[in-house]
Design an enzyme around this catalytic site. Structure first.
Site, PDB file in Angstrom:
ATOM      1  CB  SER A 134      -0.823  -0.041   1.285  1.00  0.00           C
ATOM      2  OG  SER A 134      -1.450   1.222   1.332  1.00  0.00           O
ATOM      3  CD  GLU A 136      -2.640   5.512   4.082  1.00  0.00           C
ATOM      4  OE1 GLU A 136      -2.079   5.948   4.959  1.00  0.00           O
ATOM      5  OE2 GLU A 136      -3.355   6.214   3.283  1.00  0.00           O
ATOM      6  CE1 TYR A 158      -4.297  -1.903   5.458  1.00  0.00           C
ATOM      7  CE2 TYR A 158      -3.433   0.497   4.541  1.00  0.00           C
ATOM      8  CZ  TYR A 158      -3.753  -0.958   4.073  1.00  0.00           C
ATOM      9  OH  TYR A 158      -4.039  -1.182   2.955  1.00  0.00           O
TER      10      TYR A 158
END
Length: 336
Positions: A134, A136, A158
């Site tokens: 990801s 992120e 996460y």
């Protein structure tokens, strides 16, 4: 047409459903893992899932959980997949602050369990693994745009779990000669996006406001910038990664960034609504650690995989609005 077998974790999610469609179109037999629930959670794949006892069925669902490593290994050894796509995770960034331990178990240790199962199968049959990484992971970015060589600086439980999964994938690739690739995907949306994610929250609200079903939309940081693409384009990139000659890590992105304000312009604008009359800021939706700017460089994927995004952010927003308008009209009809 191929006769390959694929196993997809997270098959009932946005990406899993589009990937299942793609693989079935290419002639694969598709196996998916679903978590046991007291309610049906297969809405996104019901249109392609047939009775497993019917002749010609090429899609099969199995109960399982990424946190149950033994069950996962047993399933992989039983199914004998040529390709494994690990898309399952607790994937909501804001929720990861509320449930950090579960997020790490499902998203981080879950990926390790998939890799270990693949390693066991790989002893007797070659298999290839795609790990859903990801954007992120870049978090508090140190350079823009972000590429495969940009250092990670995760800003949520996460993202930390995804960094762990990323490096475990690299480790299994190097240590066990396992064909394992990371796809570092930037934000990708669709009409199948969960309604708690900001883009879908916006398009769902815009259509309901248009029909008088609601009046206000509450959001957090409107200045956060994201690189938004179409999930259906991105699953093609996942598949291409596992068809490549060598395992590697690839960024999939659009190379363009928009603020949440811009996405509001696109979505509400498609319905001729002034969003500023309906949107209010709610501090509950601010993250404890905010990621302000994500912008991907997909040049490696374009050069080595021949992949590039096909859908602009405006087109994506309009596509999502069109789909959600059908839902809003159905809801309005039920209330009238």
């Amino acid at each position: 047409m191929t006769s390959k077998v694929a196993l997809i974790t997270g098959i009932t999610g946005q990406d899993g459903s589009y990937l299942a469609e793609l693989l079935l179109e290419k002639g694969y037999t598709v196996h998916g893992i679903v978590r046991r629930s007291s309610t049906f959670n297969t809405d996104r794949i019901d249109h392609i899932y047939r009775d497993p006892h019917e002749a010609g069925t090429r899609m099969f669902l199995h109960y399982g959980d990424l946190t149950d490593g033994q069950n996962l290994t047993n399933l992989v050894l039983d199914v004998q997949p040529d390709e494994i796509y690990n898309l399952g995770a607790q994937s909501h960034v804001r929720v990861s602050f509320d449930a950090p331990s579960y997020t790490v178990q499902a998203t981080g240790i879950g990926a390790l369990n998939v890799l270990e199962a693949a390693r066991q199968l790989n002893k007797t049959k070659p298999t290839r693994v795609y790990q859903a990484s990801s954007s992120e992971m870049f978090g508090e970015v140190v350079e823009t745009p972000q590429s495969e060589t940009t250092p990670f600086s995760p800003q949520s439980p996460y993202a930390c779990a995804k960094v762990y999964a990323f490096f475990q994938t690299v480790n299994y690739r190097k240590s066990y000669d396992l064909f394992a690739s990371n796809g570092i995907l930037f934000n990708h949306e669709s009409p199948r996006r969960g309604e708690t994610f900001v883009t879908r929250k916006i398009t769902r609200a815009a259509t309901r406001i248009k029909l008088g079903l609601q009046d206000k939309l509450f959001l957090g940081n409107l200045d956060a910038k994201r690189d938004w693409g179409y999930a259906k384009d991105y699953v093609e990139g996942m598949w291409r990664m596992l068809q490549h000659d060598e395992p590697d890590d690839f960024v999939l992105a659009t190379g363009e960034t928009q603020t949440i304000r811009t996405f509001l312009d696109y979505a509400f604008g498609a319905l001729d609504i002034d969003w500023e009359k309906h949107v209010e800021i709610d501090p509950r939706y601010f993250r404890p650690a905010e990621v302000d700017l994500l912008l991907g460089d997909y040049s490696k994927a374009k050069a080595k995989l021949g992949w590039e995004p096909m859908t602009s952010c405006r087109e994506l927003a309009e596509l999502m609005v069109q789909s959600d308008m059908a839902l809003a009209k159905q809801e309005a009809g039920e209330k009238s």
